[in-house]
Design an enzyme around this catalytic site. Structure first.
Site, PDB file in Angstrom:
ATOM      1  N   ARG A  44       0.831  -1.214   0.000  1.00 21.95           N
ATOM      2  CA  ARG A  44       0.000   0.000   0.000  1.00 21.95           C
ATOM      3  C   ARG A  44       0.867   1.266   0.000  1.00 21.95           C
ATOM      4  NH1 ARG A  44      -3.049   2.281   4.826  1.00 21.95           N
ATOM      5  NH2 ARG A  44      -4.317   3.941   3.923  1.00 21.95           N
ATOM      6  N   HIS A  48       0.546   4.119  -2.791  1.00 25.62           N
ATOM      7  CA  HIS A  48       0.151   5.501  -2.478  1.00 25.62           C
ATOM      8  C   HIS A  48       1.256   6.510  -2.782  1.00 25.62           C
ATOM      9  CE1 HIS A  48      -3.687   5.012   0.162  1.00 25.62           C
ATOM     10  NE2 HIS A  48      -3.679   4.168  -0.850  1.00 25.62           N
ATOM     11  N   HIS A 171      -6.121  -6.084  -3.808  1.00 27.96           N
ATOM     12  CA  HIS A 171      -6.969  -6.224  -2.619  1.00 27.96           C
ATOM     13  C   HIS A 171      -7.184  -7.682  -2.207  1.00 27.96           C
ATOM     14  CE1 HIS A 171      -8.793  -1.893  -2.542  1.00 27.96           C
ATOM     15  NE2 HIS A 171      -7.547  -1.950  -2.128  1.00 27.96           N
ATOM     16  N   TRP A 187     -10.412  -8.723   2.395  1.00 29.95           N
ATOM     17  CA  TRP A 187     -11.160  -9.048   1.172  1.00 29.95           C
ATOM     18  C   TRP A 187     -11.175 -10.546   0.907  1.00 29.95           C
ATOM     19  CZ3 TRP A 187      -8.060  -4.729   1.672  1.00 29.95           C
ATOM     20  CH2 TRP A 187      -8.611  -3.497   1.327  1.00 29.95           C
TER      21      TRP A 187
HETATM   22 FE1  DDH Z   1      -6.312  -0.293  -1.675  1.00 26.33          FE
HETATM   23  N1  DDH Z   1      -7.280   0.195   0.047  1.00 26.33           N
HETATM   24  N2  DDH Z   1      -7.574   0.892  -2.708  1.00 26.33           N
HETATM   25  N3  DDH Z   1      -5.265  -0.674  -3.370  1.00 26.33           N
HETATM   26  N4  DDH Z   1      -5.006  -1.379  -0.590  1.00 26.33           N
HETATM   27  C1  DDH Z   1      -6.980  -0.274   1.303  1.00 26.33           C
HETATM   28  C2  DDH Z   1      -6.020  -1.205   1.638  1.00 26.33           C
HETATM   29  C3  DDH Z   1      -5.121  -1.735   0.725  1.00 26.33           C
HETATM   30  C4  DDH Z   1      -8.630   1.607  -2.206  1.00 26.33           C
HETATM   31  C5  DDH Z   1      -8.929   1.779  -0.859  1.00 26.33           C
HETATM   32  C6  DDH Z   1      -8.312   1.075   0.163  1.00 26.33           C
HETATM   33  C7  DDH Z   1      -5.571  -0.211  -4.605  1.00 26.33           C
HETATM   34  C8  DDH Z   1      -6.743   0.440  -4.957  1.00 26.33           C
HETATM   35  C9  DDH Z   1      -7.651   0.974  -4.081  1.00 26.33           C
HETATM   36  C10 DDH Z   1      -3.948  -2.100  -1.119  1.00 26.33           C
HETATM   37  C11 DDH Z   1      -3.450  -2.009  -2.399  1.00 26.33           C
HETATM   38  C12 DDH Z   1      -4.059  -1.318  -3.447  1.00 26.33           C
HETATM   39  C13 DDH Z   1      -7.869   0.322   2.251  1.00 26.33           C
HETATM   40  C14 DDH Z   1      -7.864   0.072   3.738  1.00 26.33           C
HETATM   41  C15 DDH Z   1      -8.711   1.149   1.543  1.00 26.33           C
HETATM   42  C16 DDH Z   1      -9.848   1.994   2.102  1.00 26.33           C
HETATM   43  C17 DDH Z   1      -6.810   0.916   4.454  1.00 26.33           C
HETATM   44  C18 DDH Z   1      -6.797   0.615   5.930  1.00 26.33           C
HETATM   45  O1  DDH Z   1      -7.821   0.896   6.584  1.00 26.33           O
HETATM   46  O2  DDH Z   1      -5.786   0.103   6.417  1.00 26.33           O
HETATM   47  C19 DDH Z   1      -9.424   2.159  -3.280  1.00 26.33           C
HETATM   48  C20 DDH Z   1     -10.652   3.035  -3.112  1.00 26.33           C
HETATM   49  C21 DDH Z   1      -8.831   1.737  -4.443  1.00 26.33           C
HETATM   50  C22 DDH Z   1      -9.317   1.980  -5.836  1.00 26.33           C
HETATM   51  O3  DDH Z   1     -10.174   2.898  -6.021  1.00 26.33           O
HETATM   52  C23 DDH Z   1      -9.021   1.219  -6.845  1.00 26.33           C
HETATM   53  C24 DDH Z   1      -4.502  -0.507  -5.518  1.00 26.33           C
HETATM   54  C25 DDH Z   1      -4.490  -0.064  -6.987  1.00 26.33           C
HETATM   55  C26 DDH Z   1      -3.554  -1.194  -4.797  1.00 26.33           C
HETATM   56  C27 DDH Z   1      -2.234  -1.725  -5.262  1.00 26.33           C
HETATM   57  O4  DDH Z   1      -1.398  -2.050  -4.487  1.00 26.33           O
HETATM   58  C28 DDH Z   1      -1.941  -1.861  -6.687  1.00 26.33           C
HETATM   59  C29 DDH Z   1      -3.411  -2.974  -0.097  1.00 26.33           C
HETATM   60  C30 DDH Z   1      -2.264  -3.966  -0.290  1.00 26.33           C
HETATM   61  C31 DDH Z   1      -4.151  -2.748   1.062  1.00 26.33           C
HETATM   62  C32 DDH Z   1      -4.010  -3.452   2.419  1.00 26.33           C
HETATM   63  C33 DDH Z   1      -3.187  -2.639   3.383  1.00 26.33           C
HETATM   64  C34 DDH Z   1      -3.052  -3.281   4.733  1.00 26.33           C
HETATM   65  O5  DDH Z   1      -2.532  -2.597   5.626  1.00 26.33           O
HETATM   66  O6  DDH Z   1      -3.428  -4.427   4.934  1.00 26.33           O
END
Ligand code: DDH
Length: 286
Positions: A44, A48, A171, A187
């Protein structure tokens, strides 16, 4: 004493592999943390740091590692990522020659590969910026929204529909935290292994609104232990997205191939590289 090498240290592939290995060793170093792995939160962080890119103004992206600074570190979307940045500090201390921006993206590659994902070709060359390069708030997606928002956000980075769906398969990993995003739960049933389960579950399970006082999210009817965000559910509401969800649900190899391509592209958005040579790192299980 006369044989000391001259000039600044020029890291090569083996030096980056050492960084990869040190990140790999960190992943499961703390049993108390989440599902016993820092892997998902490191993925993540890499996402980001990179997903702030705007192809028109050519601002944002992983170059700069500006999430070290307020205001970007305080943007709502980045809640909880201090954990990831702090965990990587020990690797930075051991290899002070690497930039934070190269380290964060390389750490995401290490995490993906170590969690059973595909090889992600990676190249060095990011420079750390200063606070003036922080991006404005609102460049990362808002999970309460749907397909129009997804397209606004990801087209701005230069991605198409297929790439949006492929990226979303990340996810399969990790979970939502009520004290970070406000959402709750994982998920998939295997949040520390990258698979195409995100797509399979999205299609095969029945989903309903979770009844709670938190932000609107879905839960699986069968076990009530899994979740989907409104943005996740938009991937099957929208026909053009759904076609790719179905393809990835059927074919993990296709997902891995497309995910590797699109994740590598994400980590490179807006970076002025001086080299075309990409490194493919050895995983600890190779
Ligand atoms: Fe995500 N994401 N993500 N995400 N994401 C969250 C957690 C993780 C969105 C929202 C959230 C991607 C796209 C999107 C990962 C990877 C990727 C969380 C929860 C939210 C909310 C955070 C928390 O409470 O800790 C949304 C909206 C989108 C979208 O619109 C497409 C993408 C593109 C990626 C990537 O890596 C390519 C990962 C891994 C997590 C889990 C993190 C954790 O600590 O566990």
């Amino acid at each position: 004493s006369s044989t000391k090498p001259q000039g600044p240290f020029q890291p090569g592939k083996s030096d980056y592999q050492k960084v990869y290995n040190d990140v790999a060793e960190l992943l499961e170093s703390n049993d108390e943390y989440d599902n016993g792995s820092y892997g998902p939160v490191l993925v993540r962080l890499g996402w980001h740091a990179s997903g702030t890119y705007d192809k028109e103004s050519k601002t944002g992206g992983s170059n700069g590692a500006t999430m070290r600074f307020s205001p970007e570190s305080d943007h709502g979307a980045n809640a909880g990522l201090k954990t990831a940045r702090d965990v990587l500090q020990s690797v930075k201390d051991k290899h002070p020659w690497i930039t934070y921006s190269d380290l964060w993206t390389l750490a995401a590659v290490s995490a993906i590969q170590e969690m059973g994902g595909p090889k992600i070709p990676w190249r060095p060359g990011r420079q750390d910026g200063d606070v003036t390069a922080c991006t404005p708030d609102g460049r990362l997606p808002d999970a309460s929204k749907e397909q129009k928002h997804l397209r606004d956000i990801f087209y701005r980075m230069g991605f198409n529909d297929q790439e949006i769906v492929a990226l979303s398969g990340a996810h399969a990993l990790g979970r939502c935290h009520t004290d970070r995003s406000g959402f709750d739960g994982p998920w998939t049933f295997s949040p520390t292994v990258l698979t195409n389960d995100f797509y399979k579950l999205l299609i095969e399970e029945k989903w309903s609104w979770k009844k709670w006082s938190g932000p609107k999210q879905f839960e699986d009817v069968a076990t009530k232990s899994l979740m989907m965000l409104p943005t996740d559910m938009a991937l099957i509401k929208d026909k053009a997205f759904k076609k790719h969800v179905e393809a990835y649900a059927k074919d993990n190899e296709l997902f891995f191939k497309d995910f590797a391509d699109v994740f590598a592209k994400l980590l490179e958005l807006g970076v002025p590289f001086k080299t075309d040579e990409k490194f493919v790192f050895k995983a600890s299980t190779d």
